[in-house]
Design a protein around this motif. Structure first.
Motif, PDB file in Angstrom:
ATOM      1  N   THR A 226       0.845  -1.208   0.000  1.00  0.00           N
ATOM      2  CA  THR A 226       0.000   0.000   0.000  1.00  0.00           C
ATOM      3  C   THR A 226       0.869   1.243   0.000  1.00  0.00           C
ATOM      4  O   THR A 226       2.055   1.194   0.282  1.00  0.00           O
ATOM      5  CB  THR A 226      -0.890   0.046   1.239  1.00  0.00           C
ATOM      6  N   ILE A 230       2.811   0.750   5.256  1.00  0.00           N
ATOM      7  CA  ILE A 230       2.755  -0.391   6.169  1.00  0.00           C
ATOM      8  C   ILE A 230       2.971  -1.650   5.330  1.00  0.00           C
ATOM      9  O   ILE A 230       2.298  -1.847   4.321  1.00  0.00           O
ATOM     10  CB  ILE A 230       1.398  -0.472   6.868  1.00  0.00           C
ATOM     11  N   TYR A 232       2.986  -5.768   5.001  1.00  0.00           N
ATOM     12  CA  TYR A 232       2.619  -7.045   5.592  1.00  0.00           C
ATOM     13  C   TYR A 232       2.818  -8.111   4.535  1.00  0.00           C
ATOM     14  O   TYR A 232       2.651  -7.884   3.351  1.00  0.00           O
ATOM     15  CB  TYR A 232       1.187  -7.030   6.114  1.00  0.00           C
ATOM     16  N   GLN A 233       3.183  -9.283   5.023  1.00  0.00           N
ATOM     17  CA  GLN A 233       3.541 -10.328   4.080  1.00  0.00           C
ATOM     18  C   GLN A 233       2.306 -10.897   3.396  1.00  0.00           C
ATOM     19  O   GLN A 233       1.319 -11.210   4.041  1.00  0.00           O
ATOM     20  CB  GLN A 233       4.280 -11.426   4.825  1.00  0.00           C
ATOM     21  N   VAL A 234       2.390 -11.023   2.098  1.00  0.00           N
ATOM     22  CA  VAL A 234       1.283 -11.607   1.354  1.00  0.00           C
ATOM     23  C   VAL A 234       1.659 -13.029   0.986  1.00  0.00           C
ATOM     24  O   VAL A 234       2.721 -13.269   0.434  1.00  0.00           O
ATOM     25  CB  VAL A 234       1.009 -10.783   0.084  1.00  0.00           C
TER      26      VAL A 234
ATOM     27  N   LYS B 245      -5.651 -12.862   1.082  1.00  0.00           N
ATOM     28  CA  LYS B 245      -4.328 -13.493   0.978  1.00  0.00           C
ATOM     29  C   LYS B 245      -3.627 -13.547   2.335  1.00  0.00           C
ATOM     30  O   LYS B 245      -2.476 -13.143   2.480  1.00  0.00           O
ATOM     31  CB  LYS B 245      -3.451 -12.726  -0.021  1.00  0.00           C
ATOM     32  N   HIS B 246      -4.382 -13.954   3.319  1.00  0.00           N
ATOM     33  CA  HIS B 246      -3.819 -13.971   4.664  1.00  0.00           C
ATOM     34  C   HIS B 246      -4.379 -15.134   5.452  1.00  0.00           C
ATOM     35  O   HIS B 246      -5.422 -15.676   5.128  1.00  0.00           O
ATOM     36  CB  HIS B 246      -4.152 -12.663   5.379  1.00  0.00           C
ATOM     37  N   GLU B 368      -6.066  -0.515   0.199  1.00  0.00           N
ATOM     38  CA  GLU B 368      -5.812  -0.247  -1.218  1.00  0.00           C
ATOM     39  C   GLU B 368      -7.090   0.148  -1.946  1.00  0.00           C
ATOM     40  O   GLU B 368      -7.046   0.831  -2.951  1.00  0.00           O
ATOM     41  CB  GLU B 368      -5.238  -1.484  -1.922  1.00  0.00           C
TER      42      GLU B 368
END
Lengths: 309, 722
Positions: A226, A230, A232-234, B245-246, B368
């Motif tokens: 984004t 921040i 974060y692992q995808v 996706k988490h 997003e």
């Protein structure tokens, strides 16, 4: 065979000769690859025959009564509907849909739609939606036809008009499109879905082609972070196992221990559940490995359930 | 879970696609079933009664009805097969036993905008069940035991008001007598009917209660996919994991239906309880009206019998329904932000009232997909109320003249003041717009003086939270918006309780580079000349007309025109301006109204409206010369003025008839109003540069901007183009 020849002749007369791959080559932009193409020819000789006959008859009848102009208009419209050509090209970047009809040929215009593959959200293969224009026209035509029949007294004209009402019923049936199965693409930015092969129907194999291309295209686009900064692992397979478990599995060497860690991580279970889940192994083996893991301080028993620490 | 390749043939599996979950559900169409069943019943009964049929023909009719029902039965139910893979959601549906019109849908999870998780409620069975229970079962049971039937609540309220006016107390008894006369023949069968309807209603209610969740997902293009049936909880859980996706994490402290994701931390929360006062007041009135039924509580001790026990039970159910209607008049909506997405919780008001438990629908949105926010806070009147207030005062005044009594006039002024205070409200709204066009908003409206009271007591936490649960504090608004944009150290901190107006700087980070700043754009602050001109013209017209119009109404006219003059001058003293702030990749737009102190005395409060738009969703900026703005209105006003003057010139002032004078006054008032407005509109005719920005959030229009070229250069700089 006869029908096939007639069809080829008619399309040849109206659209001229064309080669799908040559047209596709002209449409490609730089570095674009052609994947597959499809031509959907909708051809209905009954409609053409009927409309020609009606047209001729109505021209004759106009000398008798002016009402007969209406069937002439209907027959003109029928001819437009009777022959339609859809050329669809699938490249690795986009789908190009080109429609050719008699009206376009007469007016010397082109209609071409180019859709980017990564903007396709929903693919649907279902019964083609109703042709609303045609439904309205045929219903209004039927009503007008019946009114005229009830007004006039010429027997020949009545017979002619009642024959036309059958044609209108045929148009109604065509407008419902109950037998046709089309591919509907919901594209971002367009409110209504884009249809492929609404009048003739599209083959399932082309849907498979599109699907494969769409997901192939998405697969190559990496997930961007984004703007907010921040991170974060995808993970592509989020249900596989967590980052904690991943770190532990890398440390462990025994495959059975790795398997147990995975199972505990993915299912919120206690020891009895673990026995059921790994029913191929003996209980004593499971007990032993779990105790080893507990000894290493990797697994903790919390609220009667096994949790990775 | 063992992740294997997707091998179901009808889904046409693609490369690297893994199988995750499969489920079959049936979607029932209650409406279709109800309509066809009732139609068939009515038609077959009509045929059997209408035509004189013999036994075999009757059986034929029934048989054909059954066959028609069976033939139409495939369209009562859709069979869904749902397969979830790591890339898409694949659905296939067909009508029951009919494979012809089946369709195959594959939803690309990369374009997933939001997944709404809401309990599956069969509204029609639930409402019919409750209405049968409260309009048949309980009244019939009561009728069986007491021989009386209770009147509906609305009728009771009507009787009370009726009694105030007419003071005839026999009407109620007459109504009871009529109902008794009508109902006594049914006395014997009342218990049977109440039992049958009771069983039916309970079955319908149990059938209609929520047990499972439905599936509603929408793509970023706004295409919605919903299945109006319950789906297993596991599917929605897996979907919320794979869609984002988490990995899904189960947390015991987390009570929302949307599961939290791995590494997700809750950062801020805001809640608003909107109270529907009308339902609350109706509930309280009906509670007061049912006071007489409290004696049943005493009767059960005096004379304990089965009959009295059942009557007590009936009263308890009625009372509980009233209490529920009072307590569920409040609707909650909450917003919660994490480091990944915002989550939105919205109560389904009517259904949670019927169910007796708060039922929410949840939706989430990753950052997003957010394209902007908007915050607005202002207090004011609806325009339609101002003439109403004047009407009340003038009516009171004219009545006082007719009856030679000042009491009516004073009372009318009091009524007008109360009317004014009750309609003078503060509106606050915070909303986010997603890519698909869905808008998540959290808002409240409250009486303006209540808000000012709340500012006074906000230091007493306990009292404040109890009295004003529906206030959205400035600090929480700032926190939510800043979480979305990743602003950690805002220039201005809004957590100080004395601040009640959010400044734009509350949404800007200290480290953030301000690329462009255009403050206080708009018209000139105020045209002193126009005020003076308007004042003089209106005074002259006022004096002319007051001498022309009949004597007794001079005062009303004078008062009104003075009030108009004051109102217009105040309007001129209010400063309205817009300002832009261009930041890296986003734009903040402020609409602000700051009244001068003189205007503030007359109750015009500041308006504050802040819009934030991400620059990638700013599609078009356009400069153009705006001229002749409002010329249509001006021409209409000019026509009105000429018509009025023509009327005044042509008419003589000899007659003293009351009605005619009233006509004069209204025309004169219209004329003064249109003169004021036309002066204002003449100022707008001057051509000037305007800027309009077309965003996906809506259109932003600035009527005046000084240097268009400078704006363009800075805009491209903010976009990172130069």
């Amino acid at each position: 065979m006869m029908r096939y020849k007639l069809r080829n002749k008619l399309t040849g007369i109206i659209f001229g000769k064309y080669d799908l791959k040559k047209i596709a080559k002209n449409k490609l932009v730089h570095d674009e690859k052609f994947v597959s193409g499809l031509e959907i020819i909708y051809y209905n000789e009954i409609m053409i025959f009927i409309s020609i006959v009606i047209g001729l008859l109505s021209i004759l009848f106009t000398f008798n009564s002016l009402f007969a102009i209406i069937p002439l208009i209907i027959s003109m419209y029928l001819i437009f509907l009777s022959l339609e050509l859809e050329l669809i090209f699938l490249t690795d970047e986009r789908i190009i849909i080109e429609k050719r009809g008699i009206l376009e040929k007469i007016l010397n215009t082109q209609s071409e739609l180019s859709l980017s593959l990564d903007q396709i959200a929903v693919l649907k293969y279902s019964r083609a939606p109703f042709h609303r224009q045609l439904l309205y026209i045929s219903l209004i035509g039927l009503i007008i036809n019946f009114i005229i029949i009830s007004v006039i007294s010429d027997l020949l004209l009545i017979l002619f008009l009642s024959a036309i009402s059958f044609v209108l019923f045929y148009m109604l049936w065509f407008g419902l499109r109950l037998n046709k199965r089309s591919i509907e693409l919901s594209v971002i930015g367009i409110n209504l879905p884009v249809g492929i092969g609404r009048s003739k129907g599209a083959p399932m194999s082309f849907l498979v082609d599109i699907q494969e291309m769409v997901f192939e295209r998405i697969h190559h686009i990496s997930h961007s972070d984004t703007d907010s900064g921040i991170k974060y692992q995808v993970s592509e397979f989020p249900l596989q196992f967590s980052s904690k478990a991943k770190a532990i599995i890398e440390k462990l060497k025994d495959p059975f221990q790795q398997h147990l860690i995975k199972v505990i991580d993915q299912n919120n279970i206690n020891i009895d559940g673990l026995y059921l889940h790994c029913h191929r192994f003996e209980k004593s083996v499971i007990d032993k490995t779990i105790q080893e893991l507990k000894h290493k301080n990797l697994i903790v028993e919390k609220d009667d359930k096994l949790v990775i620490k | 879970m063992n992740i294997v390749d997707l091998k179901i043939k009808w889904t046409n599996p693609i490369k690297h696609e893994k199988f995750i979950y499969k489920v079959d559900v049936n979607e029932l169409y209650h409406n279709r079933i109800l309509i066809t069943l009732s139609l068939e019943l009515i038609i077959s009964i009509a045929i059997i009664i209408g035509f004189d049929l013999n036994f075999s023909q009757k059986i034929l009719v029934i048989f054909s009805a059954i066959i028609i029902f069976l033939l139409t039965s495939p369209f009562f139910m859709k069979v869904w097969e749902i397969v979830l893979s790591n890339k898409r959601l694949i659905l296939r549906n067909k009508y029951l036993n009919v494979g012809r019109f089946s369709s195959l849908i594959s939803f690309n999870l990369n374009h997933l905008d939001t997944q709404i998780s809401t309990p599956r409620i069969k509204v029609i069975p639930l409402i019919t069940g409750f209405s049968i229970m409260f309009s048949y079962t309980i009244p019939l049971l009561e009728f069986h035991y007491t021989g009386k039937i209770s009147l509906p609540m609305l009728v009771k309220i009507f009787f009370i008001f009726d009694n105030f006016i007419k003071t005839i107390d026999e009407i109620e008894q007459i109504a009871f007598a009529i109902m008794n006369y009508l109902l006594t023949p049914f006395y014997g069968v009342a218990i049977v009917f109440s039992l049958i309807s009771g069983i039916i209603s309970i079955l319908l209610i149990v059938f209609g209660l929520p047990r499972r969740t439905t599936l509603i997902i929408s793509s970023t293009g706004g295409h919605k996919l919903s299945i109006n049936t319950g789906i297993p909880k596991k599917l929605s859980e897996y979907l919320s994991g794979i869609g984002r996706k988490h990995r899904v994490v189960y947390n015991k402290d987390w009570t929302w239906d949307l599961p939290l994701l791995d590494g997700e931390i809750i950062q801020s929360k805001a809640a608003v309880g909107l109270i529907d006062r009308k339902t609350q007041i109706l509930g309280v009135i009906s509670l007061l009206l049912s006071l007489e039924s409290f004696n049943r509580f005493i009767v059960i001790f005096k004379d304990p019998s089965m009959k009295n026990f059942i009557l007590l039970l009936i009263t308890i159910t009625n009372l509980s329904m009233m209490i529920i209607s009072i307590s569920f008049a409040k609707k909650f909506s909450r917003i919660c932000t994490t480091n990944h997405r915002i989550m939105y919780q919205d109560e389904r008001k009517v259904i949670s009232g019927i169910y007796g438990k708060r039922i929410y629908s949840y939706s989430d949105l990753p950052y997003e997909n957010i394209r902007g926010f908007s915050y607005s806070n202002y207090s004011g009147l609806e325009i339609s109320i101002i003439p109403a207030i004047f009407l009340i005062i003038s009516a009171g005044f004219s009545f006082s003249l007719i009856f030679l009594n000042n009491f009516v006039f004073i009372i009318s002024i009091y009524i007008a003041i109360i009317f004014f205070a009750l309609n003078y409200r503060t509106y606050t709204n915070l909303s986010f717009a997603s890519l698909s066009g869905k808008i998540y908003s959290i808002n409240y409206r409250l009486l303006a003086f209540m808000v000012s009271i709340s500012h006074r007591i906000e230091k007493i936490d306990n009292l404040y939270n109890r009295l004003f649960p529906n206030l959205l504090s400035e600090g929480s608004v700032q926190k939510i918006v800043n979480n979305i944009h990743g602003v950690n150290n805002p220039v201005l901190d809004m957590n100080i309780p004395s601040l009640h107006e959010i400044d734009v700087h509350a949404f800007i980070d200290k480290d953030e580079e301000i690329i462009g700043k255009w403050e206080k754009m708009g018209h000139h602050k105020y045209h002193r000349e126009s005020i003076i001109l308007g004042f003089v013209i209106s005074l002259i017209t006022m004096i002319i007309f007051t001498f022309k119009i009949a004597r007794p109404y001079n005062i009303v006219f004078l008062v009104f025109s003075l009030l108009m003059i004051i109102y217009m001058t105040i309007q001129k003293l209010v400063i309205r301006y817009n300002s832009f702030i261009l930041l890296k990749n986003r734009l903040l737009y402020v609409v602000k109204t700051t009244p001068r102190n003189f205007a503030r005395v007359f109750g015009i409060l500041p308006v504050n409206k802040i819009n934030g738009v991400n620059l990638e969703h700013l599609n078009l900026s356009r400069f153009k010369i705006i001229y002749g703005q409002g010329y249509k209105k001006l021409s209409i006003y000019l026509i009105i003025i000429t018509l009025c003057t023509l009327f005044f010139v042509s008419s003589s002032n000899d007659s003293n008839v009351l009605l005619e004078n009233a006509f004069y006054i209204t025309i004169a008032l219209v004329m003064i109003f249109s003169i004021f407005n036309s002066i204002q509109l003449i100022a707008l005719l001057i051509p000037r540069y305007g800027l309009s920005l077309y965003t996906r959030f809506g259109e932003i229009m600035v009527s005046y901007i000084k240097d268009p070229k400078d704006f363009n250069i800075k805009l491209s700089k903010a976009r990172g183009l130069s």
